[in-house]
Design an enzyme around this catalytic site. Structure first.
Site, short mmCIF file in Angstrom:
data_model
loop_
_atom_site.label_atom_id
_atom_site.label_comp_id
_atom_site.label_asym_id
_atom_site.label_seq_id
_atom_site.Cartn_x
_atom_site.Cartn_y
_atom_site.Cartn_z
N HIS A 63 -40.41 25.94 5.18
CA HIS A 63 -38.75 27.29 5.12
C HIS A 63 -39.31 28.38 4.11
CE1 HIS A 63 -35.84 23.85 5.49
NE2 HIS A 63 -36.66 23.94 6.83
N TYR B 287 -39.92 32.59 5.23
CA TYR B 287 -39.51 33.83 4.53
C TYR B 287 -40.63 35.08 4.20
CZ TYR B 287 -35.86 30.46 3.63
OH TYR B 287 -35.04 29.41 3.81
N GLU C 136 -28.20 22.51 -0.65
CA GLU C 136 -28.76 22.14 0.93
C GLU C 136 -27.77 22.51 1.95
OE1 GLU C 136 -32.52 20.10 1.48
OE2 GLU C 136 -30.99 18.67 0.35
N HIS D 237 -31.21 16.94 6.13
CA HIS D 237 -31.80 16.81 4.42
C HIS D 237 -30.21 16.33 3.79
CE1 HIS D 237 -35.26 19.81 4.51
NE2 HIS D 237 -35.28 18.93 5.52
#
Ligand code: ZN
Ligand code: ZN
Length: 346
Positions: free
Chosen positions: A121, A125, A185, A222
């Site tokens: 992740h 970015y 999350e 998650h």
């Protein structure tokens, strides 16, 4: 307080199948056919099945479109990426710290995969920003969390919950840290997600939104993993399963929803054409309810029972494979169970 101790690297006397989720006895040998929880292996398979990397995403169209976005859209875009970069960085490390205390070797394995996904992740970015903006701008985005007061407040909120556990690891502080994890999350990404899906709905920045969509899918899994650990802990320590804890969960989510809304007002407000911040607020209340229900607590916002952003469902649920809004050449649809897949109604 039941202090918890780190898993031994090896224990020759202990069984391979752990005797407890924490403070259990475990050889630390991982045999997937001899693990404590029946859900661990299916989850392992699902996590591997969802493997993706940013390299698969073609940013060509996004690069052309980025300069055509309105100033407000571009600023929101960068601020949200900056926020996500911080949250995912912390998450990589937090997952590892929790993993140290789980006695079951299969849960440790799942946490390592979770942490690896957080690394991806984060990579995404950097990948998005290095495609779209100059290095100095990228550096500025990665530093937003230091200077933005609204972000600062939100980050402190989660960090406090995490640090109580890392400073004093016991069953109680672990349970509380997991609630903050579900905030991070399962709620703190959501106004950001809504913004990117809004762009994709208008055929803008579809490459970035595809990546966000993959991240969203990972985050749902998650959340489910942490929720499972939370519920198993309560099962093994029933004295911890108190009314007070349920109320705490509700209180934490109430506060988290207010913080997320404050952030949504700042980045979206009435600055983004076609995305009504009030709808985003209802979406946040709705998700706070979903998360509390998953943690078996009462819904803090009982009047928000339906997802107000109906259109968003198609973007969130990559795995249903009914529609492909994204221009991906190779998408692998893996049907995952409904429980992991977000909720339309409670
Ligand atoms: Zn993540
Ligand atoms: Zn995550």
């Amino acid at each position: 307080m039941t202090t918890i101790i780190k898993r031994k690297l090896m224990d020759i006397e202990a069984p391979n199948r752990s005797t407890g989720i924490v403070n259990g006895s475990s050889s630390n040998v991982l045999n997937w056919d001899d693990v404590r929880f029946g859900w661990a292996y299916p989850k392992y398979k699902r996590m591997l099945g969802n493997f993706w990397t940013p390299f698969e995403i073609n940013m060509g169209t996004d690069v052309k479109q980025f300069s055509l976005l309105k100033n407000e859209e571009r600023e929101a875009f960068l601020k949200i990426i900056g926020l996500l970069a911080l949250l995912d960085s912390i998450q990589t490390d937090f997952a590892g710290k929790v993993a140290d205390y789980l006695t079951d070797s299969s849960l440790n394995a799942l946490m390592i995969i979770l942490a690896q996904q957080e690394v991806i992740h984060n990579h995404s970015y950097s990948y998005v920003l290095s495609s779209l903006v100059a290095k100095t701008e990228q550096d500025r985005v990665f530093d937003f969390w230091r200077t933005e007061p609204v972000l600062h407040k939100r980050n402190e909120f989660v960090m406090k919950g995490y640090e109580e556990f890392t400073n004093q690891p016991n069953v109680d502080s672990l349970l509380t840290a997991i609630v903050y994890d579900v905030v991070l999350e399962g709620l703190f990404f959501y106004s950001g997600f809504a913004f990117f899906y809004h762009l994709a709905r208008h055929q803008k920045m579809v490459g970035t939104s595809t990546m966000i969509n993959y991240i969203n899918r990972d985050e749902q899994i998650h959340v489910d993993l942490f929720v499972k650990i939370y519920l198993e802990l309560l099962e093994e320590y029933p004295e911890m399963n108190t009314l007070e804890r349920k109320r705490d969960v509700e209180r934490i989510f109430k506060e988290a929803a207010e913080l997320e809304i404050e952030w949504a007002r700042e980045i979206i407000g009435n600055k983004i054409d076609g995305l009504d911040v009030e709808d985003v607020e209802s979406y946040i209340y709705f998700y706070a309810n979903v998360r509390c229900a998953q943690l078996k607590s009462d819904r803090p916002f009982p009047t928000y029972r339906k997802n107000p952003l109906k259109w968003i469902k198609a973007y969130e649920e990559v795995d249903l494979g009914k529609t492909d809004f994204f221009e991906q050449k190779s998408r692998q649809y893996v049907k995952i169970n409904v429980q992991d897949n977000g909720f339309d109604d409670l």
